[in-house]
Design a protein around this motif. Structure first.
Motif, PDB file in Angstrom:
ATOM      1  N   TYR A 294       0.851  -1.202   0.000  1.00 15.29           N
ATOM      2  CA  TYR A 294       0.000   0.000   0.000  1.00 15.29           C
ATOM      3  C   TYR A 294       0.881   1.244   0.000  1.00 15.29           C
ATOM      4  O   TYR A 294       0.639   2.193  -0.727  1.00 15.29           O
ATOM      5  CB  TYR A 294      -0.889   0.049   1.261  1.00 15.29           C
ATOM      6  N   PHE A 295       1.901   1.216   0.846  1.00 14.31           N
ATOM      7  CA  PHE A 295       2.780   2.380   1.004  1.00 14.31           C
ATOM      8  C   PHE A 295       3.451   2.721  -0.338  1.00 14.31           C
ATOM      9  O   PHE A 295       3.541   3.876  -0.729  1.00 14.31           O
ATOM     10  CB  PHE A 295       3.831   2.045   2.080  1.00 14.31           C
ATOM     11  N   ARG A 296       3.903   1.682  -1.031  1.00 14.52           N
ATOM     12  CA  ARG A 296       4.577   1.877  -2.321  1.00 14.52           C
ATOM     13  C   ARG A 296       3.614   2.489  -3.348  1.00 14.52           C
ATOM     14  O   ARG A 296       3.943   3.467  -4.021  1.00 14.52           O
ATOM     15  CB  ARG A 296       5.085   0.519  -2.802  1.00 14.52           C
ATOM     16  N   TYR A 297       2.415   1.924  -3.437  1.00 17.81           N
ATOM     17  CA  TYR A 297       1.441   2.436  -4.413  1.00 17.81           C
ATOM     18  C   TYR A 297       1.048   3.872  -4.089  1.00 17.81           C
ATOM     19  O   TYR A 297       0.963   4.724  -4.963  1.00 17.81           O
ATOM     20  CB  TYR A 297       0.191   1.541  -4.454  1.00 17.81           C
ATOM     21  N   LEU A 298       0.797   4.133  -2.789  1.00 20.27           N
ATOM     22  CA  LEU A 298       0.383   5.487  -2.397  1.00 20.27           C
ATOM     23  C   LEU A 298       1.503   6.490  -2.648  1.00 20.27           C
ATOM     24  O   LEU A 298       1.246   7.624  -3.054  1.00 20.27           O
ATOM     25  CB  LEU A 298      -0.021   5.497  -0.919  1.00 20.27           C
ATOM     26  N   GLY A 299       2.753   6.064  -2.447  1.00 23.15           N
ATOM     27  CA  GLY A 299       3.901   6.941  -2.715  1.00 23.15           C
ATOM     28  C   GLY A 299       3.940   7.321  -4.186  1.00 23.15           C
ATOM     29  O   GLY A 299       4.180   8.486  -4.538  1.00 23.15           O
TER      30      GLY A 299
ATOM     31  N   LEU B 239       1.344   7.341  -6.264  1.00 22.45           N
ATOM     32  CA  LEU B 239       0.195   8.220  -6.533  1.00 22.45           C
ATOM     33  C   LEU B 239       0.493   9.646  -6.072  1.00 22.45           C
ATOM     34  O   LEU B 239       0.212  10.614  -6.772  1.00 22.45           O
ATOM     35  CB  LEU B 239      -1.052   7.695  -5.810  1.00 22.45           C
ATOM     36  N   LYS B 240       1.087   9.747  -4.901  1.00 20.65           N
ATOM     37  CA  LYS B 240       1.425  11.062  -4.332  1.00 20.65           C
ATOM     38  C   LYS B 240       2.403  11.782  -5.285  1.00 20.65           C
ATOM     39  O   LYS B 240       2.213  12.946  -5.604  1.00 20.65           O
ATOM     40  CB  LYS B 240       2.064  10.850  -2.957  1.00 20.65           C
ATOM     41  N   ASP B 241       3.416  11.034  -5.759  1.00 19.68           N
ATOM     42  CA  ASP B 241       4.403  11.647  -6.670  1.00 19.68           C
ATOM     43  C   ASP B 241       3.760  12.082  -7.989  1.00 19.68           C
ATOM     44  O   ASP B 241       4.232  12.997  -8.652  1.00 19.68           O
ATOM     45  CB  ASP B 241       5.553  10.673  -6.966  1.00 19.68           C
ATOM     46  N   GLU B 242       2.666  11.384  -8.356  1.00 23.76           N
ATOM     47  CA  GLU B 242       1.962  11.775  -9.594  1.00 23.76           C
ATOM     48  C   GLU B 242       0.985  12.921  -9.349  1.00 23.76           C
ATOM     49  O   GLU B 242       0.289  13.366 -10.266  1.00 23.76           O
ATOM     50  CB  GLU B 242       1.166  10.586 -10.143  1.00 23.76           C
ATOM     51  N   GLY B 243       0.883  13.372  -8.111  1.00 29.18           N
ATOM     52  CA  GLY B 243       0.016  14.514  -7.795  1.00 29.18           C
ATOM     53  C   GLY B 243      -1.431  14.117  -7.514  1.00 29.18           C
ATOM     54  O   GLY B 243      -2.312  14.988  -7.450  1.00 29.18           O
TER      55      GLY B 243
ATOM     56  N   VAL C 110      -4.597  10.787  -0.200  1.00 27.21           N
ATOM     57  CA  VAL C 110      -3.408   9.992  -0.529  1.00 27.21           C
ATOM     58  C   VAL C 110      -2.217  10.368   0.359  1.00 27.21           C
ATOM     59  O   VAL C 110      -1.564   9.502   0.946  1.00 27.21           O
ATOM     60  CB  VAL C 110      -3.054  10.166  -2.034  1.00 27.21           C
ATOM     61  N   GLU C 111      -1.955  11.653   0.447  1.00 25.07           N
ATOM     62  CA  GLU C 111      -0.797  12.140   1.215  1.00 25.07           C
ATOM     63  C   GLU C 111      -0.894  11.708   2.683  1.00 25.07           C
ATOM     64  O   GLU C 111       0.058  11.205   3.272  1.00 25.07           O
ATOM     65  CB  GLU C 111      -0.760  13.669   1.088  1.00 25.07           C
ATOM     66  N   TYR C 112      -2.109  11.880   3.238  1.00 29.71           N
ATOM     67  CA  TYR C 112      -2.333  11.550   4.651  1.00 29.71           C
ATOM     68  C   TYR C 112      -2.160  10.045   4.884  1.00 29.71           C
ATOM     69  O   TYR C 112      -1.476   9.604   5.813  1.00 29.71           O
ATOM     70  CB  TYR C 112      -3.744  12.011   5.059  1.00 29.71           C
ATOM     71  N   LEU C 113      -2.790   9.276   3.998  1.00 30.92           N
ATOM     72  CA  LEU C 113      -2.740   7.824   4.132  1.00 30.92           C
ATOM     73  C   LEU C 113      -1.299   7.314   4.000  1.00 30.92           C
ATOM     74  O   LEU C 113      -0.848   6.464   4.770  1.00 30.92           O
ATOM     75  CB  LEU C 113      -3.619   7.208   3.026  1.00 30.92           C
ATOM     76  N   TYR C 114      -0.582   7.893   3.040  1.00 36.96           N
ATOM     77  CA  TYR C 114       0.822   7.531   2.825  1.00 36.96           C
ATOM     78  C   TYR C 114       1.631   7.798   4.108  1.00 36.96           C
ATOM     79  O   TYR C 114       2.388   6.959   4.578  1.00 36.96           O
ATOM     80  CB  TYR C 114       1.365   8.352   1.652  1.00 36.96           C
TER      81      TYR C 114
END
Ligand code: NAI
Length: 213
Positions: free
Chosen positions: A17-22, A24-28, A67-71
């Motif tokens: 989850y952490f990897r995917y959310l990271g 997504l976060k980097d993609e904005g 996304v940011e919060y969850l990450y």
């Protein structure tokens, strides 16, 4: 957030989850629903909701997850908001490959020292870290706030080295040696056997070939 006892199965899914959310976060991407995350990760939406419910949910009805919060929160649960210093014992092929891998630093794992019993390797440089002789291991661990030892030595010496590590205050061992370590309660050991993953692949190749015959 101090959560109830979380099953190892859930903990095992958190890094993914952490990897995917990271990413997504980097993609904005600012928010995502459990359905969207499910589509990306090929995990059911109910599994995702159930997993996140272990930590109090994180989501908002009709909004999805920030996304940011969850990450950040999953990172905290995984202890990635803290720095962990590590040493590698065994400066052979595997030890050097791990020492050269930059991405561990991004996650807060800091490569501090490397040790080997072979005098010919002492003084060699692995990404700015000089290989030290085993005689310096114990004092180095005590004096440099080392949490994690990575064992990339043969199984014949791994047990003895692990005992030394434990006696000098190491908290966790990332064990690549093909032997089970018997450590006191409270010391964390994560065994890694790359060939297990390869054998799973082999099983799936075989299963697939028999399906299409
Ligand atoms: P390698 O032979 O290149 O390196 C081993 C290093 O350990 C050598 O530099 C040697 O001098 C050092 N060493 C041996 N005894 C020592 C001791 N008592 N204290 C400190 N250093 C010592 O081998 P490689 O390819 O790097 O593999 C390392 C170990 O990891 C092997 O035992 C191998 O079986 C295991 N391995 C495990 C994998 C896994 O997925 N769990 C994958 C690949 C290797």
């Amino acid at each position: 957030m101090e959560a109830k006892e979380i099953s190892q199965a859930v903990i095992g899914r958190l890094p993914r989850y952490f990897r995917y959310l990271g990413e997504l976060k980097d993609e904005g991407v600012e928010r995502i629903s459990s359905q969207e995350l499910s589509g990306l990760m090929k995990v059911t939406a109910s599994q995702i909701r159930q997993d996140f419910n272990n930590f109090g949910g994180f989501g908002q009805q009709g909004y999805g997850y920030n996304v940011e919060y969850l990450y950040r929160e999953i990172g905290k649960i995984l202890g990635l908001d803290k720095q962990h210093n590590f040493v590698i014992i065994g400066a052979g092929n595997l030890g050097r490959a791990l020492g050269n891998y930059l991405n561990f630093e991004r996650r807060g794992f800091i490569f501090k020292g490397m040790f080997d019993a072979n005098p010919e390797l002492v003084g060699k440089d692995v990404r700015g870290v000089k290989v030290m002789p085993m005689e310096q291991l114990e004092s180095f661990i005590r004096e440099n706030d080392i949490d994690i030892a990575v064992l990339t030595i043969p199984k014949t010496s791994a047990v003895e080295v692990a005992d030394k590590l434990v006696a000098n205050g190491i908290r966790a061992i990332w064990n690549f040696a093909h032997v089970d370590l018997n450590v006191p309660e409270g010391i964390q050991v994560e065994n890694v056997h790359l060939s297990d993953s390869l054998m799973k692949l082999s099983y799936n190749i075989n299963r697939y070939s028999s399906d299409i015959k």
